[in-house]
Enzyme design. Structure first.
Site, PDB file in Angstrom:
ATOM      1  N   GLU A  99       0.850  -1.195   0.000  1.00 14.92           N
ATOM      2  CA  GLU A  99       0.000   0.000   0.000  1.00 14.92           C
ATOM      3  C   GLU A  99       0.891   1.253   0.000  1.00 14.92           C
ATOM      4  OE1 GLU A  99      -2.391   1.519  -0.867  1.00 14.92           O
ATOM      5  OE2 GLU A  99      -4.084   1.175   0.468  1.00 14.92           O
ATOM      6  N   ASP A 100       0.364   2.315  -0.542  1.00 14.09           N
ATOM      7  CA  ASP A 100       1.125   3.576  -0.528  1.00 14.09           C
ATOM      8  C   ASP A 100       0.880   4.353   0.762  1.00 14.09           C
ATOM      9  OD1 ASP A 100      -1.476   3.791  -1.571  1.00 14.09           O
ATOM     10  OD2 ASP A 100      -1.072   5.777  -2.347  1.00 14.09           O
ATOM     11  N   ASP A 103      -4.416   5.617   5.898  1.00 15.61           N
ATOM     12  CA  ASP A 103      -4.923   6.896   6.392  1.00 15.61           C
ATOM     13  C   ASP A 103      -5.968   6.579   7.474  1.00 15.61           C
ATOM     14  OD1 ASP A 103      -6.418   9.345   6.516  1.00 15.61           O
ATOM     15  OD2 ASP A 103      -5.591   9.958   4.613  1.00 15.61           O
ATOM     16  N   PHE A 152      -1.853  16.861   3.320  1.00 16.72           N
ATOM     17  CA  PHE A 152      -2.252  16.193   2.080  1.00 16.72           C
ATOM     18  C   PHE A 152      -1.006  15.884   1.267  1.00 16.72           C
ATOM     19  CE2 PHE A 152      -4.162  15.111  -1.843  1.00 16.72           C
ATOM     20  CZ  PHE A 152      -5.390  14.578  -1.473  1.00 16.72           C
ATOM     21  N   ARG A 165       0.600  12.094  -9.456  1.00 11.36           N
ATOM     22  CA  ARG A 165       1.120  10.754  -9.148  1.00 11.36           C
ATOM     23  C   ARG A 165       2.543  10.576  -9.671  1.00 11.36           C
ATOM     24  NH1 ARG A 165      -3.234   7.471  -7.408  1.00 11.36           N
ATOM     25  NH2 ARG A 165      -5.208   7.849  -8.484  1.00 11.36           N
TER      26      ARG A 165
HETATM   27  C1  PRP Z   1      -5.840   6.019  -1.199  1.00 11.99           C
HETATM   28  C2  PRP Z   1      -4.577   5.233  -0.906  1.00 11.99           C
HETATM   29  C3  PRP Z   1      -5.057   4.101  -0.057  1.00 11.99           C
HETATM   30  C4  PRP Z   1      -6.245   4.701   0.661  1.00 11.99           C
HETATM   31  C5  PRP Z   1      -5.893   4.971   2.078  1.00 11.99           C
HETATM   32  O1  PRP Z   1      -6.504   5.410  -2.253  1.00 11.99           O
HETATM   33  O2  PRP Z   1      -3.968   4.786  -2.095  1.00 11.99           O
HETATM   34  O3  PRP Z   1      -5.452   2.995  -0.821  1.00 11.99           O
HETATM   35  O4  PRP Z   1      -6.590   5.917  -0.003  1.00 11.99           O
HETATM   36  O5  PRP Z   1      -6.942   5.611   2.736  1.00 11.99           O
HETATM   37  P1  PRP Z   1      -7.739   5.006   3.963  1.00 11.99           P
HETATM   38  O6  PRP Z   1      -6.713   4.431   4.930  1.00 11.99           O
HETATM   39  O7  PRP Z   1      -8.426   6.220   4.528  1.00 11.99           O
HETATM   40  O8  PRP Z   1      -8.672   3.990   3.456  1.00 11.99           O
HETATM   41  P2  PRP Z   1      -7.665   6.125  -3.089  1.00 11.99           P
HETATM   42  O9  PRP Z   1      -8.998   5.553  -2.680  1.00 11.99           O
HETATM   43  O10 PRP Z   1      -7.493   7.610  -3.031  1.00 11.99           O
HETATM   44  O11 PRP Z   1      -7.389   5.583  -4.549  1.00 11.99           O
HETATM   45  P3  PRP Z   1      -6.036   5.641  -5.415  1.00 11.99           P
HETATM   46  O12 PRP Z   1      -5.066   4.656  -4.793  1.00 11.99           O
HETATM   47  O13 PRP Z   1      -6.500   5.228  -6.765  1.00 11.99           O
HETATM   48  O14 PRP Z   1      -5.495   7.055  -5.370  1.00 11.99           O
END
Ligand code: PRP
Length: 177
Positions: A99-100, A103, A152, A165
């Site tokens: 995961e990146d 949050d 952010f 990205r």
């Molecule tokens: C982002 C990120 C994680 C997630 C974390 O994805 O890549 O997967 O949010 O947030 P959380 O812990 O509050 O669930 P996003 O839904 O923005 O999609 P993306 O990866 O396509 O940018």
């Protein structure tokens, strides 16, 4: 009206590379003699995954899953669902989720529960960044890159409305004067 957020570097590409190298060393050691499957959560994890696996001298598989979430950060409960599923079975395999960012934790918590039901031999989580100040559900992180402030973040896979990205550094956004 003319909002022009300007990225400022929080973690340089060199700091990211050093951190990815450290994580790869930990993973290599723990998965020695195993054939793990690394599952990246799209889209944000693609760049981290690409850099990480090039440092893993292991007989590994790579797969991706795409999730979508509703109500995150606004509603009291977020709902996550699978938009694009896995290409290969995970039953009996050593699964490492990539995961990146963690949050609120809703995305990774959902995915770990989803994968656990598929009876993998083991299930662990590696995230490049963690924002614990925003957590709404507990998540156990096995491999962690950076603990980040409640700002952010964009770059190195992370986006704002699908932009930024491609930045090679992890940046925070600030309003342009
Ligand atoms: C982002 C990120 C994680 C997630 C974390 O994805 O890549 O997967 O949010 O947030 P959380 O812990 O509050 O669930 P996003 O839904 O923005 O999609 P993306 O990866 O396509 O940018």
């Amino acid at each position: 009206m003319d909002y022009q957020p300007k990225p400022h570097i929080l973690y340089t590409r060199e700091e990211i590379a050093a951190t990815v190298k450290r994580l790869a060393a930990e993973i290599r050691k723990d998965y020695h003699g195993k054939h793990p499957i690394l599952i990246g959560i799209l889209k944000g994890s693609f760049m981290f995954m690409a850099d990480l696996i090039r440092l893993l001298d292991l007989p590994l598989e790579v797969d991706f899953i795409r999730l979508s979430s509703y109500g995150r950060g606004v509603e009291s409960s977020g709902t996550v669902r699978v938009v694009q599923g896995l290409g290969s079975p995970v039953k009996g395999k050593d699964v490492l989720v990539i995961e990146d960012i963690v949050d609120t934790g809703l995305t990774t918590s959902f995915l770990l529960d989803y994968l656990r039901k598929k009876k993998p031999a083991s299930l662990k989580l590696c995230t490049l960044t963690d924002k614990p100040s925003r957590r709404r559900v507990p998540v156990t992180i096995d491999y962690l890159g950076f603990t980040v402030p409640d700002r952010f973040l964009v770059g190195y896979g992370l986006d704002l409305a699908q932009r930024f990205r491609n930045l090679p550094d992890i940046c925070v956004l600030e309003d342009k004067e």
